[in-house]
Design a protein around this motif. Sequence first.
Motif, PDB file in Angstrom:
ATOM      1  N   TRP A   1       4.669  -1.447  -3.991  1.00 18.50           N
ATOM      2  CA  TRP A   1       3.397  -1.812  -4.025  1.00 18.50           C
ATOM      3  C   TRP A   1       3.420  -3.446  -3.598  1.00 18.50           C
ATOM      4  O   TRP A   1       4.301  -4.192  -3.870  1.00 18.50           O
ATOM      5  N   ALA A   2       2.397  -3.576  -2.853  1.00 16.19           N
ATOM      6  CA  ALA A   2       2.184  -5.041  -2.431  1.00 16.19           C
ATOM      7  C   ALA A   2       0.762  -5.320  -2.366  1.00 16.19           C
ATOM      8  O   ALA A   2      -0.325  -4.481  -2.186  1.00 16.19           O
ATOM      9  N   GLY A   3       0.416  -6.585  -2.850  1.00 16.00           N
ATOM     10  CA  GLY A   3      -1.142  -6.857  -3.023  1.00 16.00           C
ATOM     11  C   GLY A   3      -1.293  -8.469  -2.867  1.00 16.00           C
ATOM     12  O   GLY A   3      -0.048  -9.362  -3.039  1.00 16.00           O
ATOM     13  N   THR A   4      -2.551  -8.972  -3.232  1.00 17.05           N
ATOM     14  CA  THR A   4      -2.823 -10.294  -3.229  1.00 17.05           C
ATOM     15  C   THR A   4      -3.625 -10.152  -4.630  1.00 17.05           C
ATOM     16  O   THR A   4      -4.093  -9.157  -5.220  1.00 17.05           O
ATOM     17  N   PRO A   5      -3.889 -11.425  -5.198  1.00 14.03           N
ATOM     18  CA  PRO A   5      -4.824 -11.475  -6.455  1.00 14.03           C
ATOM     19  C   PRO A   5      -6.160 -11.037  -6.057  1.00 14.03           C
ATOM     20  O   PRO A   5      -6.517 -10.841  -5.033  1.00 14.03           O
ATOM     21  N   SER A   6      -6.922 -10.411  -6.997  1.00 11.58           N
ATOM     22  CA  SER A   6      -7.945  -9.930  -7.072  1.00 11.58           C
ATOM     23  C   SER A   6      -9.130 -11.074  -6.570  1.00 11.58           C
ATOM     24  O   SER A   6      -9.051 -12.382  -6.842  1.00 11.58           O
ATOM     25  N   LEU A   7     -10.110 -10.521  -5.625  1.00 14.69           N
ATOM     26  CA  LEU A   7     -11.111 -11.499  -5.319  1.00 14.69           C
ATOM     27  C   LEU A   7     -12.081 -12.081  -6.363  1.00 14.69           C
ATOM     28  O   LEU A   7     -12.571 -13.182  -6.195  1.00 14.69           O
TER      29      LEU A   7
ATOM     30  N   VAL B   1       4.714  -8.561  -4.355  1.00 16.46           N
ATOM     31  CA  VAL B   1       5.558  -7.094  -3.913  1.00 16.46           C
ATOM     32  C   VAL B   1       6.488  -6.971  -4.927  1.00 16.46           C
ATOM     33  O   VAL B   1       7.306  -7.478  -5.489  1.00 16.46           O
ATOM     34  N   PHE B   2       6.175  -5.620  -4.924  1.00 24.94           N
ATOM     35  CA  PHE B   2       7.225  -4.955  -6.100  1.00 24.94           C
ATOM     36  C   PHE B   2       7.933  -3.921  -4.945  1.00 24.94           C
ATOM     37  O   PHE B   2       7.402  -3.100  -4.496  1.00 24.94           O
ATOM     38  N   THR B   3       9.362  -4.062  -5.075  1.00 20.94           N
ATOM     39  CA  THR B   3      10.075  -3.031  -4.350  1.00 20.94           C
ATOM     40  C   THR B   3      10.888  -2.348  -5.197  1.00 20.94           C
ATOM     41  O   THR B   3      11.037  -2.488  -6.573  1.00 20.94           O
TER      42      THR B   3
END
Length: 180
Positions: A21-27, A85-87
Amino acid sequence: MTSGVESTDWLPLTPGEEVLWAGTPSLAPATLPMAIGFGLSMVGVWLSREVEVPRVPEQFALVLVPIGLAIVAWAYLSRWSTRYVFTTKAIYEKSGVFSLSVTRVPIGRVQNTAFDQSLIERTFSYGDIAVYTAGSGGVNLALSNVPDPEHVNGLVTTQLSESAASGTEREVASAGRPTS
């Protein structure tokens, strides 16, 4: 699982390491500061054109425009420059608008994870994830405003279980080998 995240200077993926999973903080948490900044800019333009204040030059009202734009830019850039990022082997957090800070926690060191959501965070589907590691005595990594934290925390928990199971299999296999 394909996530569009590839190995970069700040994310040195090792052979066999896959991004879960990969992402940015919520808008959502950034919308209020962005609205305030945009509103300040609009008020500054409106005051400079429409309202005559005695002994105050119209350029003074225009000072609100760059202040408002700076608030909008900071709210957006601070969100945009943060990556989670979670690997299969580690949890990464990258942050920093002008500087760079990267935290890496190997999955093998993670003891526990937890997620927390207030009523507003639950309504807008974001929250915080705390990662507890061996020997730290507390939260080693706190990920803020993660979108759908229940799902993301579940991914980490599943990876922890798989990592523990493969570690147990390696211990059992090595225990059966004769020593020289």
